[in-house]
Design a protein around this motif. Structure first.
Motif, short mmCIF file in Angstrom:
data_model
loop_
_atom_site.label_atom_id
_atom_site.label_comp_id
_atom_site.label_asym_id
_atom_site.label_seq_id
_atom_site.Cartn_x
_atom_site.Cartn_y
_atom_site.Cartn_z
N ASN A 239 32.79 10.15 74.82
CA ASN A 239 32.41 9.43 76.05
C ASN A 239 33.62 8.81 76.75
N THR A 240 34.57 8.29 75.97
CA THR A 240 35.68 7.53 76.53
C THR A 240 36.89 8.39 76.89
N PHE A 241 37.18 9.39 76.03
CA PHE A 241 38.43 10.13 76.20
C PHE A 241 38.26 11.59 76.64
N MET A 242 37.08 12.17 76.44
CA MET A 242 36.96 13.62 76.53
C MET A 242 35.81 14.07 77.41
N SER A 243 35.47 13.28 78.42
CA SER A 243 34.31 13.60 79.24
C SER A 243 34.65 14.15 80.62
N SER A 244 35.93 14.32 80.89
CA SER A 244 36.34 14.83 82.20
C SER A 244 36.72 16.30 82.12
N ASN A 245 36.29 17.08 83.12
CA ASN A 245 36.72 18.48 83.22
C ASN A 245 37.74 18.65 84.34
N ASP A 246 38.45 17.58 84.67
CA ASP A 246 39.43 17.60 85.76
C ASP A 246 40.83 17.23 85.31
N GLU A 247 41.15 17.49 84.05
CA GLU A 247 42.50 17.19 83.58
C GLU A 247 43.46 18.33 83.97
N PHE A 248 44.75 18.06 83.89
CA PHE A 248 45.78 18.98 84.38
C PHE A 248 46.02 20.14 83.42
N MET A 249 45.79 21.34 83.88
CA MET A 249 46.11 22.58 83.17
C MET A 249 45.67 22.51 81.70
N ASN A 250 46.60 22.73 80.73
CA ASN A 250 46.20 22.76 79.33
C ASN A 250 45.73 21.41 78.80
N GLN A 251 46.05 20.34 79.52
CA GLN A 251 45.52 19.04 79.13
C GLN A 251 43.99 19.05 79.21
N HIS A 252 43.45 19.84 80.11
CA HIS A 252 42.00 20.03 80.21
C HIS A 252 41.46 20.63 78.92
N LEU A 253 42.19 21.56 78.32
CA LEU A 253 41.71 22.20 77.11
C LEU A 253 41.87 21.32 75.88
N TYR A 254 42.86 20.41 75.90
CA TYR A 254 42.98 19.46 74.77
C TYR A 254 41.70 18.65 74.61
N THR A 255 41.23 18.08 75.73
CA THR A 255 40.02 17.27 75.64
C THR A 255 38.80 18.13 75.36
N THR A 256 38.78 19.34 75.92
CA THR A 256 37.62 20.21 75.73
C THR A 256 37.44 20.62 74.28
N ILE A 257 38.53 20.97 73.59
CA ILE A 257 38.39 21.39 72.20
C ILE A 257 38.01 20.23 71.30
N GLY A 258 38.47 19.02 71.67
CA GLY A 258 38.04 17.84 70.91
C GLY A 258 36.56 17.57 71.07
N ALA A 259 36.11 17.61 72.32
CA ALA A 259 34.69 17.38 72.59
C ALA A 259 33.83 18.47 71.96
N MET A 260 34.27 19.73 72.08
CA MET A 260 33.51 20.85 71.51
C MET A 260 33.34 20.66 70.00
N SER A 261 34.41 20.26 69.32
CA SER A 261 34.34 20.06 67.87
C SER A 261 33.36 18.95 67.51
N ALA A 262 33.40 17.86 68.27
CA ALA A 262 32.49 16.75 68.01
C ALA A 262 31.04 17.15 68.29
N TYR A 263 30.80 17.85 69.40
CA TYR A 263 29.44 18.28 69.73
C TYR A 263 28.87 19.18 68.64
N LEU A 264 29.71 20.04 68.08
CA LEU A 264 29.23 20.91 67.01
C LEU A 264 28.79 20.09 65.80
N PHE A 265 29.63 19.14 65.38
CA PHE A 265 29.26 18.33 64.23
C PHE A 265 27.97 17.55 64.50
N MET A 266 27.79 17.11 65.75
CA MET A 266 26.62 16.31 66.11
C MET A 266 25.38 17.17 66.38
N ASP A 267 25.49 18.48 66.22
CA ASP A 267 24.37 19.40 66.50
C ASP A 267 23.87 19.26 67.94
N ASP A 268 24.80 19.01 68.85
CA ASP A 268 24.47 18.81 70.26
C ASP A 268 24.65 20.13 71.00
#
Length: 227
Positions: free
Chosen positions: A175-204
């Protein structure tokens, strides 16, 4: 590690690893096959592979995640947890399992209302979150046997562990660090892979599907040339 949640029917694709990959490493290391055994022995030289691991987030008074200082601890502890989890899976040595569980339980003590975005959080939080989630998955779904010198409470993954790590680390981090899809270039993917990993563990499922879209298309990105 890939698995299917019986309640939701959500089939996890694996957070960076699959069970087959882990089993291959386990088999090849234990039979002394290269290149696995050489890389494994190199890993043992790392401080993160020590049986007397140091937990950086060990002060019970510090329950906030709102600074680069806390994040630097998370970077180190996430790599340690991942390393210890791999070592446990390969060897079955409860020293590694206990170490990994202790790291995880330190982060279960964070306060969800003490999170705040800090400078460059979008760059620095996603990769350690991915590593931490791989450790979580291995601990949550692997088996264990209590051996001399260890207790059931030290080794067992519990429902309380699941709830605490979701409520106090994964959900507030996303919610705090990884909820934006407007980060710069590969910085966008840093947050996305973190969020994706968390969502998987949470069965979301919804969260996971959102991050897949962000990763592959990002149709709602404000500036496709930017991110």
């Amino acid at each position: 590690v890939e698995y299917t949640n019986e309640e939701s029917g959500f089939s996890h694709p694996g957070v960076g690893l699959t069970k087959d990959m882990l089993d291959t490493v386990q088999t090849m290391v234990n039979s002394g096959e290269d290149p696995w055994i050489t890389y494994y022995n190199d890993m043992l030289e790392s401080s993160y592979a020590s049986k007397s691991i140091t937990i950086n987030l060990s002060d019970p008074v510090n329950t906030s995640y709102n600074s680069q200082g806390t994040n630097s601890k998370f970077i180190k502890d996430a790599l340690a947890a991942y390393t210890q989890a791999i070592l446990y899976y390969v060897t079955g040595d409860n020293a590694y399992r206990k170490n990994c569980m202790n790291i995880i339980r330190s982060y279960e003590q964070l306060s969800p209302d003490k999170y705040a975005y800090f400078t460059d959080a979008c760059i620095h939080t996603g990769i350690p979150m991915n590593r931490f989630c791989m450790a979580l998955e291995i601990m949550r779904y692997s088996t264990y046997q209590v051996t001399e010198g260890y207790t059931e409470e030290e080794l067992k993954w519990t429902d309380e562990d699941t709830d605490s790590i979701i409520n106090n680390l994964l959900q507030p981090s996303v919610n705090t660090f990884m909820s934006s899809n407007d980060e710069f270039m590969n910085q966008h993917l840093y947050t996305t892979i973190g969020a994706m990993s968390a969502y998987l563990f949470m069965d979301d499922v919804e969260g996971y599907e959102k991050t897949v879209e962000w990763f592959t298309v990002n149709a709602d990105g404000a500036n496709p040339g930017f991110n």
